[in-house]
Design a protein around this motif. Sequence first.
Motif, PDB file in Angstrom:
ATOM      1  N   VAL A 119       0.854  -1.202   0.000  1.00 44.68           N
ATOM      2  CA  VAL A 119       0.000   0.000   0.000  1.00 44.68           C
ATOM      3  C   VAL A 119       0.888   1.250   0.000  1.00 44.68           C
ATOM      4  O   VAL A 119       0.684   2.181  -0.780  1.00 44.68           O
ATOM      5  N   ILE A 126       0.991   9.025   0.940  1.00 38.77           N
ATOM      6  CA  ILE A 126       1.489   8.578   2.254  1.00 38.77           C
ATOM      7  C   ILE A 126       3.001   8.782   2.308  1.00 38.77           C
ATOM      8  O   ILE A 126       3.550   9.224   3.317  1.00 38.77           O
ATOM      9  N   HIS A 133       7.099  14.398   7.809  1.00 40.07           N
ATOM     10  CA  HIS A 133       7.162  14.302   9.271  1.00 40.07           C
ATOM     11  C   HIS A 133       8.514  14.726   9.838  1.00 40.07           C
ATOM     12  O   HIS A 133       8.627  15.032  11.022  1.00 40.07           O
ATOM     13  N   TRP A 160       3.771  25.950   7.515  1.00 41.06           N
ATOM     14  CA  TRP A 160       2.416  26.366   7.107  1.00 41.06           C
ATOM     15  C   TRP A 160       2.352  27.880   7.250  1.00 41.06           C
ATOM     16  O   TRP A 160       1.840  28.408   8.236  1.00 41.06           O
ATOM     17  N   TYR A 162       0.643  30.335   6.426  1.00 40.49           N
ATOM     18  CA  TYR A 162      -0.564  31.106   6.757  1.00 40.49           C
ATOM     19  C   TYR A 162      -0.903  31.021   8.244  1.00 40.49           C
ATOM     20  O   TYR A 162      -1.653  31.846   8.758  1.00 40.49           O
ATOM     21  N   MET A 183      -0.065  19.000   0.065  1.00 42.13           N
ATOM     22  CA  MET A 183      -1.516  18.842   0.111  1.00 42.13           C
ATOM     23  C   MET A 183      -2.019  18.176  -1.175  1.00 42.13           C
ATOM     24  O   MET A 183      -2.897  17.312  -1.146  1.00 42.13           O
ATOM     25  N   MET A 189      -6.275  10.582  -1.545  1.00 39.07           N
ATOM     26  CA  MET A 189      -6.852   9.704  -0.505  1.00 39.07           C
ATOM     27  C   MET A 189      -8.079  10.374   0.110  1.00 39.07           C
ATOM     28  O   MET A 189      -9.081   9.723   0.418  1.00 39.07           O
ATOM     29  N   ARG A 277     -10.163  19.915   4.810  1.00 41.29           N
ATOM     30  CA  ARG A 277      -8.985  20.087   5.668  1.00 41.29           C
ATOM     31  C   ARG A 277      -8.715  21.575   5.935  1.00 41.29           C
ATOM     32  O   ARG A 277      -7.583  22.030   5.830  1.00 41.29           O
ATOM     33  N   HIS A 280     -10.156  22.746  10.781  1.00 44.95           N
ATOM     34  CA  HIS A 280      -9.308  22.343  11.923  1.00 44.95           C
ATOM     35  C   HIS A 280      -8.000  23.120  12.018  1.00 44.95           C
ATOM     36  O   HIS A 280      -7.329  23.101  13.031  1.00 44.95           O
ATOM     37  N   TYR A 323      -2.800  12.146  16.730  1.00 43.97           N
ATOM     38  CA  TYR A 323      -1.975  12.671  15.625  1.00 43.97           C
ATOM     39  C   TYR A 323      -2.321  14.134  15.322  1.00 43.97           C
ATOM     40  O   TYR A 323      -1.479  15.025  15.434  1.00 43.97           O
ATOM     41  N   PHE A 324      -3.574  14.404  14.943  1.00 46.56           N
ATOM     42  CA  PHE A 324      -3.905  15.779  14.556  1.00 46.56           C
ATOM     43  C   PHE A 324      -3.961  16.718  15.770  1.00 46.56           C
ATOM     44  O   PHE A 324      -3.697  17.911  15.633  1.00 46.56           O
ATOM     45  N   TYR A 327      -0.306  17.458  16.152  1.00 46.84           N
ATOM     46  CA  TYR A 327       0.167  18.115  14.922  1.00 46.84           C
ATOM     47  C   TYR A 327      -0.262  19.586  14.909  1.00 46.84           C
ATOM     48  O   TYR A 327       0.533  20.499  14.710  1.00 46.84           O
ATOM     49  N   LEU A 328      -1.562  19.819  15.150  1.00 48.21           N
ATOM     50  CA  LEU A 328      -2.087  21.192  15.087  1.00 48.21           C
ATOM     51  C   LEU A 328      -1.593  22.031  16.263  1.00 48.21           C
ATOM     52  O   LEU A 328      -1.440  23.240  16.145  1.00 48.21           O
ATOM     53  N   GLN A 364      -8.960   9.415   6.915  1.00 48.78           N
ATOM     54  CA  GLN A 364      -8.577  10.560   6.087  1.00 48.78           C
ATOM     55  C   GLN A 364      -9.470  11.760   6.346  1.00 48.78           C
ATOM     56  O   GLN A 364      -9.007  12.885   6.378  1.00 48.78           O
TER      57      GLN A 364
END
Length: 377
Positions: A119, A126, A133, A160, A162, A183, A189, A277, A280, A323-324, A327-328, A364
């Motif tokens: 995969v 991915i 990362h 990022w 912005y 992005m 996905m 996306r 968030h 994770y998010f 991450y955020l 996703q």
Amino acid sequence: MLSGAWRDRLHAWRNRLLADPRFQRAAARLPLTRPIARRRSRELFDLCAGFIYSQVVLASVRLGVLDALAEGPRRPAALAAELGLPEASAERLLAAAAALRLLERRSGGRYGLGDLGAVLASSPGIRAMVEHHAVLYDDLQDPVALLRSERGGTALGAYWGYAGAEAPEALSAEQVGPYSELMAASQPMVAAEVLDAYSLRRHRRLMDVGGGEGAFLLAAAERWPHLAGCVVDLPAVAERAQARFAEQGVADRLTAVGADFFREALPGDADLVTLVRILHDHDDEQALALLRNLHRSLRPGTTLLVAEPMASTPGAERVGDAYFGIYLFAMGRGRPRTAEENQALLRAAGFAEPRLLRGCNPLQARVIAAKSRDQSP
Ligand SMILES: CC(C)=CCC/C(C)=C/CC/C(C)=C/C=C/C(C)=C/C=C/C=C(C)/C=C/C=C(C)/C=C/C=C(C)/C=C/CC(C)(C)O
Ligand SMILES: C[S@@+](CC[C@H](N)C(=O)[O-])C[C@H]1O[C@@H](n2cnc3c(N)ncnc32)[C@H](O)[C@@H]1O
């Protein structure tokens, strides 16, 4: 139903039991509890060792192990020269990757792609994330310092552009290029999940707000050839989208508008609007301001889809909350919201009937559909 206090007592009792080494040894010995004890210890081990697994994945991607084995199984000695590694290092990496199911041991000492590796090898999205990362690794070097710090000032925040920018509309082509590419690479996905969850059959014109360089719009237009549409994004990103549409020969159907989605009026002629996306990335106040600005631009009855990974998603809690969430946090703004929180934001901004759509794989994105309301007094 147990009250909160009773439930707390029950949990305290369970936790005392689990922490007791005699209970742990007994559970590992008893045939009935042994599988559970083994599974739990493996899970805890994986949490502690996950950073090594991630680096094995990164090395496999970066060295081209997966590409090489996609052509067929090979022996470590044959691969070592191609990977630019001493034979012993190649052997060590291949054995580690096999243990993680990226690879599989085959006859005659050879290695081939494993089920997870197959995969990964097939997904540029991915792989791009695995490489990306590296930016976050630096910020996570000292997670306690990160959590204690004022948010912002991280490598991820700078990536990022912005996030936290005073004038995001002034970001240059160089500042938006790397994140726009990332992005676009990972969008297939997400697009598959959104387009499987919601049919665009009866829509004519799609506006993808914060649509990056147009990958989602292109995927939608490919699936639904009757569809026209536009991307709204920061000027330097919209230019990338426009160039992409021209390159793919669809500039007569798909266009791009450069605008700040917080402050400027957005085109109001779409019957479907998507935020993929996007929400968030922003704290509540900004997310609400964006939704309100969007709502002001839309005709009543326009459908809005909000698609992103969400917190407390059954079966995907690690993705949304761990994770998010982290991450955020490192990015310096925004947070993963639960589906209910997103629905509440939509209502507060004037959208009606927000409903969570059934999806195939919430990892996703989950998708919420809502309608803009009549705003006349
Ligand atoms: C006998 C056989 C062949 C099979 C029988 C069993 C069977 C049916 C198996 C099914 C096998 C199968 C089809 C597996 C498919 C697996 C898939 C599709 C796996 C997909 C994995 C996706 C991953 C790991 C995605 C990772 C995405 C990441 C890390 C995304 C990060 C996104 C970021 C950072 C976004 C940032 C945007 C911002 C700033 C937050 O707004
Ligand atoms: C996380 S990316 C998502 C891109 C795309 N929707 C996707 O899922 O691949 C967020 C997008 O929002 C855009 N964006 C951020 N702030 C913006 C603003 N104030 N006005 C317009 N677009 C903005 C960024 O340029 C970027 O393309």
